[in-house]
Design a protein around this motif. Sequence first.
Motif: not given
Lengths: 331, 331, 331, 331
Positions: A119, A122, A280, A283-284, A287
């Motif tokens: 993580n 991110h 994070a 965003r993980e 992504d």
Amino acid sequence: MRLALIGAGRIGQVHAQAIDAHPDVTLAAVADYHAEAAETLAQKYGARAIAADAIFEDDDIDAMLIASSTPTHADYLERAARTGKAVLCEKPIALDLARTGEALRVLEAHPVTCALGFNRRHDPQFAALKRAVVDGRIGDLETLSIISRDPAPPPAEYVRASGGLFRDMMIHDFDMARWLLDEPIAQVQAQGSCLIDPAIGEAGDVDTAMVTLTTASGRLCHINNSRRASYGYDQRIEAFGSAGMLQAQNESETRLRFTGEPGQVEDKPKWFFLERYAEAYRREIDDFVHAWRQGREPLAGARDGLEALRLAEAAERSLREGRRIALADIH
Amino acid sequence: MRLALIGAGRIGQVHAQAIDAHPDVTLAAVADYHAEAAETLAQKYGARAIAADAIFEDDDIDAMLIASSTPTHADYLERAARTGKAVLCEKPIALDLARTGEALRVLEAHPVTCALGFNRRHDPQFAALKRAVVDGRIGDLETLSIISRDPAPPPAEYVRASGGLFRDMMIHDFDMARWLLDEPIAQVQAQGSCLIDPAIGEAGDVDTAMVTLTTASGRLCHINNSRRASYGYDQRIEAFGSAGMLQAQNESETRLRFTGEPGQVEDKPKWFFLERYAEAYRREIDDFVHAWRQGREPLAGARDGLEALRLAEAAERSLREGRRIALADIH
Amino acid sequence: MRLALIGAGRIGQVHAQAIDAHPDVTLAAVADYHAEAAETLAQKYGARAIAADAIFEDDDIDAMLIASSTPTHADYLERAARTGKAVLCEKPIALDLARTGEALRVLEAHPVTCALGFNRRHDPQFAALKRAVVDGRIGDLETLSIISRDPAPPPAEYVRASGGLFRDMMIHDFDMARWLLDEPIAQVQAQGSCLIDPAIGEAGDVDTAMVTLTTASGRLCHINNSRRASYGYDQRIEAFGSAGMLQAQNESETRLRFTGEPGQVEDKPKWFFLERYAEAYRREIDDFVHAWRQGREPLAGARDGLEALRLAEAAERSLREGRRIALADIH
Amino acid sequence: MRLALIGAGRIGQVHAQAIDAHPDVTLAAVADYHAEAAETLAQKYGARAIAADAIFEDDDIDAMLIASSTPTHADYLERAARTGKAVLCEKPIALDLARTGEALRVLEAHPVTCALGFNRRHDPQFAALKRAVVDGRIGDLETLSIISRDPAPPPAEYVRASGGLFRDMMIHDFDMARWLLDEPIAQVQAQGSCLIDPAIGEAGDVDTAMVTLTTASGRLCHINNSRRASYGYDQRIEAFGSAGMLQAQNESETRLRFTGEPGQVEDKPKWFFLERYAEAYRREIDDFVHAWRQGREPLAGARDGLEALRLAEAAERSLREGRRIALADIH
């Protein structure tokens, strides 16, 4: 993306929230060894509870997130690959290289989008640091320092099953080191002590450790771990190069400063990973969805898990044998 | 105290200024291999130029400060002891353990007040950090991190005569580590590279290094050296313990902050040791005078020089042999 | 420069130390209303005690520093001018405009190097801020904010003789405002309260005040005074312009940071002017000597004292009358 | 809570996102003068587009959020009250006291949960500052300083319709002052200039202003506004009291620090209110829902709007008349 979550524990709940907040992912189903836990979490986000095995037969499910207990990771990962489901797997794939290597071979034979839960890549601040290094802000990168301290030590029984500090905790730092150094690591030197909880020492582990990595071209990286920082989660990175230095500093809930009798006082760092890495985790997921849609590699994948594990093995061996270990000797 | 200074070079000039500003010390005489240099410096502070040899015969001189070239230190130190003069000697006493040990034996036979120029112990910020550790502010000390980077690398010919990075540069950090850890160091692990100037590598030295020290009780200390920090003299220490952390931060000329297009900008760290340690040099003189008057030990003495050198030797051996070195094996 | 000091009190002692440390100034003589005080201070720096009147007849004395009580300033200043001695006078010249104006006329008739003790112009940080403004770092200067708080309120009897907060304390900030705005001030608005010590209110004064200045071109300046800041001497300036902002921040004894239970803690600001402006006092002497030698104006002179006093008068009138005062109406 | 949003412009979109993220509020409908804008926003969050008038007849709608243009606020607010709908109204209710007073009387006659969009009270950092003041961390509050600068000036035509800087921009700061001072404000003094855009001056407004408020007990408050800060949204508050000081500092996207040629550089402050107050908007919705459910007052209500407007009127009058204005004279 219709996603099934396996594991309704603490980290599963963090992911469920991030999934729910993402406009392009639907939490379709939740599975857990404890059926009620799955039921409760599923209900909270309007998903259905499901048996883990049923996920792989459900054509309506595009992807799965493995947040169950470590020993189940590799099996679920392989089944996801074989059934063509995109998979985001919490780290580690397995605690040993052999089992991890097997899983990688299955993934090679059955390629699916596969992200690994590193993580920190991110985290907005670490991502900005990475970008600045790549953009040449500090010239040639020469040394890296990664400080990573948990607020409180885990119980000794957790430690016993965890694979030890290098595999369980420093694994994140090994991954950050690999990602930021961006060149093969050649050698590993480790030192460690049990200074916090004697029970950790009795479990055969250390709770305080320093590791030095050396890359092929001679860059040096220091990693500094402690299982207990009384003031909260200490997560800092310093990248030093020929033209300057970048420092990712700890983050606090607010920037409020009090000046009075005790001095100039600001908040402690955020308490733990839930607070520090909330963004994070979001965003993980983001992504992962984008990698799946675009058919590209996620920011961290299964091979990164294997490589970080090799560093952990090397560090463990260096600690034990009191010498520098060539990473080439770790298979 | 009437003091004679040997060595009118850069560091000698720093000391001359500190001596002149001290109400209880008189700069009586200055000697230097280059007679004019001695003359110039002597004139500036109303002292007389003198031949080095004459110092030891001059009953009017109470003390001497050795700031001449390294190979002369041990001889002058011994002659000061034999002639009963208090002595403040720039580090190192000598570049090898044998010669240093001899000088110590002379000092034992002829005890005089003898201070060694580990100026950083006298830095107000590091002294405050030391005091806070001793006062238990961070509970039990567990790890220490010392970052020490020079603004620019020395010429390769200097490097060749310097004894190498561990003896010439990290020696200060070894001393800080010993002083702050305040317990015997058991093991040393080193790693180093030549990343800045190939000529340094050709001279057989490294310009970038990381060392890990382990104390008898398992405390860990990281030392991080670079011969070149583009932004100035990087001098930081972090002490981490069971109840918190202390960080000595870099100091700047001002606290002026500009906020504009490039961001929020403050001054770089002070450029080099003359700026950063000006106050430390003053306090070093002050400690020396008081030690002499009170018949007590100065804050840093000849034995500290020997012990720091043993650490440098151990680090060098560890770098060469790729293994952890027990300090007990270094004589 | 052979200098005589009148006034051996606290501020006189500060100046004596700065004079002693300057290579080009000799403290020749010290005078004080209390002969023993003069004797003690003179002895400390190898000077002779002298009667104040004798200074003006002593051809061996080039300059004098007036650090005696406020009511004596203007007389001594005029006598220095008439006898051709350079003079550094502590602020204020006098507490009223009429007497100050007279002294200025004497200085015009008998021109000598005359510096006024607005020490803050010599502070390295404020000087760096000034330089950055002049260099256009923030584009066009638009607003200025000056925060100035003393650590503890003076006794009410001091307040009674002081001329009031605007003349006694904010006078320094008026001078900084004039110096930094660098254009005529057109209007003054003041507000004030007695919040700290009722005795100050009974003495007819305020202990907390805010003033807004407006320049001819419309620039705005906020001044913020308090007689008591529990955490020490609060001395900050913020200059804001079309291209950014400059902030002179408080300074502390060290940059040591403790992170633990109470948060991230750094030192309080330096306690008071002796600590905060030690370097400014040294530079003030240096500027005085150089101005004298080079026949140029010192950084702050007698006219600056008059102009700051006009602002204080305007502020007092604005506070009393509850309206904006045009500076042109203050003579 | 089923909520209808009137106004699909920039601020309406911010609210829509916050509503969507809240587990207890459903965005049921969106209305806008431009039907397509309503349609687009509605679709994005699975709501339906609706005519504004229809909201008041829809029994299925519990609450409404007024984010339409300023001249419509008061009417919608009154209709919400008359039809028994909870209402969160963007500030201001109206640009003049008379119309605002009327709306308040309707609310008194038809009491519903009514929140006013003073979003800054919900900012985590300002809320923490408020809490610390209430908890007595700084003893007795004596002075307050509020700095509030927008990144870029609005077009002159916006300024013309805005009611002027005091009503349009400083209104937020007046509300913060009232909230933090927590006692009646007695007097207002203002000063202002047009330094940034001559067109703003031609529109009869200022773009740079400083206001001093005095409370009944003599506390002083400084407010500092500029329509243009080249480095982003400058939002700071300093509360000073008998036992210390609290400072809410600007927030940046990351805490990444670069040290190199230009100095030690951190990010600029967040660019504007969308970035800086994202969390505040979420908490504002949360407070509104909880107030509605619990039948309590929201953190900021209609009367706060009226009182802030009175301060704006007083400031405007003070600027015009060049004198201190008693708030008691503003009706």
